[in-house]
Motif scaffolding. Sequence first.
Motif, short mmCIF file in Angstrom:
data_model
loop_
_atom_site.label_atom_id
_atom_site.label_comp_id
_atom_site.label_asym_id
_atom_site.label_seq_id
_atom_site.Cartn_x
_atom_site.Cartn_y
_atom_site.Cartn_z
N VAL A 52 42.59 10.69 38.46
CA VAL A 52 43.71 11.63 38.58
C VAL A 52 44.61 11.22 39.73
N GLU A 53 44.03 10.98 40.89
CA GLU A 53 44.82 10.68 42.07
C GLU A 53 45.53 9.34 41.95
N ARG A 54 44.85 8.35 41.36
CA ARG A 54 45.47 7.03 41.23
C ARG A 54 46.61 7.02 40.23
N ILE A 55 46.51 7.83 39.20
CA ILE A 55 47.55 7.82 38.16
C ILE A 55 48.64 8.84 38.45
N ALA A 56 48.24 10.06 38.80
CA ALA A 56 49.21 11.15 38.94
C ALA A 56 49.51 11.51 40.39
N GLY A 57 48.82 10.87 41.34
CA GLY A 57 48.96 11.26 42.73
C GLY A 57 48.13 12.50 43.00
N GLY A 94 51.45 29.81 32.75
CA GLY A 94 52.81 30.05 33.22
C GLY A 94 53.77 29.03 32.65
N ASP A 95 54.95 28.95 33.22
CA ASP A 95 56.01 28.11 32.67
C ASP A 95 55.98 26.66 33.16
N GLU A 96 55.46 26.43 34.34
CA GLU A 96 55.52 25.09 34.93
C GLU A 96 54.54 24.13 34.26
N GLN A 97 54.92 22.87 34.21
CA GLN A 97 54.01 21.85 33.72
C GLN A 97 52.92 21.58 34.75
N VAL A 98 51.88 20.86 34.33
CA VAL A 98 50.76 20.56 35.22
C VAL A 98 50.68 19.05 35.41
N ASP A 99 49.98 18.65 36.47
CA ASP A 99 49.85 17.23 36.79
C ASP A 99 48.65 16.58 36.11
N ALA A 100 47.58 17.35 35.95
CA ALA A 100 46.36 16.76 35.43
C ALA A 100 45.53 17.82 34.72
N VAL A 101 44.85 17.40 33.67
CA VAL A 101 43.91 18.25 32.93
C VAL A 101 42.62 17.46 32.76
N GLY A 147 53.93 11.24 33.27
CA GLY A 147 53.19 10.59 34.34
C GLY A 147 51.90 11.28 34.71
N GLY A 148 51.70 12.49 34.16
CA GLY A 148 50.45 13.19 34.39
C GLY A 148 49.35 12.63 33.50
N VAL A 149 48.13 13.17 33.64
CA VAL A 149 46.99 12.55 32.97
C VAL A 149 46.03 13.60 32.41
N PHE A 150 45.41 13.25 31.29
CA PHE A 150 44.32 14.02 30.70
C PHE A 150 43.07 13.16 30.70
N LEU A 151 41.95 13.75 31.10
CA LEU A 151 40.67 13.04 31.12
C LEU A 151 39.60 13.91 30.48
N ASN A 152 38.76 13.26 29.68
CA ASN A 152 37.68 13.99 29.02
C ASN A 152 36.42 13.13 28.98
N ALA A 160 26.43 4.92 25.12
CA ALA A 160 26.13 5.38 23.76
C ALA A 160 27.42 5.96 23.16
N ASP A 161 27.41 7.24 22.73
CA ASP A 161 28.65 7.81 22.20
C ASP A 161 29.28 8.80 23.18
N LYS A 162 28.93 8.67 24.45
CA LYS A 162 29.60 9.43 25.51
C LYS A 162 30.71 8.58 26.07
N HIS A 163 31.93 9.13 26.09
CA HIS A 163 33.09 8.37 26.54
C HIS A 163 33.81 9.09 27.66
N LEU A 164 34.36 8.31 28.57
CA LEU A 164 35.34 8.85 29.53
C LEU A 164 36.70 8.41 28.99
N PHE A 165 37.38 9.36 28.37
CA PHE A 165 38.65 9.11 27.70
C PHE A 165 39.80 9.50 28.62
N ALA A 166 40.83 8.65 28.68
CA ALA A 166 41.99 8.91 29.53
C ALA A 166 43.27 8.78 28.71
N ALA A 167 44.21 9.66 29.00
CA ALA A 167 45.52 9.60 28.34
C ALA A 167 46.60 9.93 29.36
N ILE A 168 47.57 9.04 29.49
CA ILE A 168 48.68 9.24 30.43
C ILE A 168 49.88 9.80 29.65
N ARG A 169 50.43 10.85 30.16
CA ARG A 169 51.60 11.46 29.51
C ARG A 169 52.87 10.71 29.93
#
Length: 251
Positions: free
Chosen positions: A36-41, A108-115, A143-148, A242-251
């Motif tokens: 999160v910090e490296r991609i979105a600050g 709320g109305d504002e966008q978020v940096d990371a999920v 420029g924000g990021v989603f991680l799962n 195995a089938d556990k993944h750390l998935f990342a997506a940059i907006r």
Amino acid sequence: MSHQVDWAGWLQRWDDQQAGYLPDREDQFRSMLEIVERIAGVPQRFVDLACGPGSISARAAQRFPQAEIVGLDLDPLLLEIARQAVAGDRLRFAEANLRTAGWDAVLGDEQVDAVCSATALHWLDPADLDAVAQTLGRRIRPGGVFLNADTMRLGPDEVPRLDALAVALRDEIWAESHANGVEDWQAWWDAAAAEPAFAQLLTEREERFADRWKGRDITLTDTIQSFRKAGFTEVAVLGQVADKHLFAAIR
């Protein structure tokens, strides 16, 4: 109720139980927050999606003390544990049903940096995931990021032998953890059911999840395609066991 229950103890018991399914869970959490910090600050607005009792929220609040952190979940018992056990002036927990349109209104109305999310979204079916990805595509800033960090099947129709192998390896990891005395999911919930203070929350939980229907398991391909369609510019797996993944997506 709060004076009758060891809320912090229940959160720790949850973390211990979940580590049986994801033995490197703490490392995964540290990696997620580092990414999160490296991609979105350093995030100003951070969302713990399907937060359960607030495991990611607690760690995010320590790493990013100036961030506004919102944990979202539908489970009333886990949300109550989070509210009682995870403290922070800029942290709150709210109800959200990810299968219902408009669940993100609580942000709320504002966008978020990371999920971030972990070991939760596998409860959705592919259509639900598609809708969640579309919502996150609107709510996460450019420029924000989603991680799962979660189970994502490799695809029984796409790569049947590799998919079966990944499931077998995952089951072996779980079996080894539980053979070593780690409490499993069912045992945790059985213990919660024996706690008198949880009775009303568990009744509400049963009502909320009574009609929970799940189609086929989400695959890695489903996840990649959903977030690409939702407008994320880069999607990739940054870690896999195995089938556990750390998935990342940059907006």
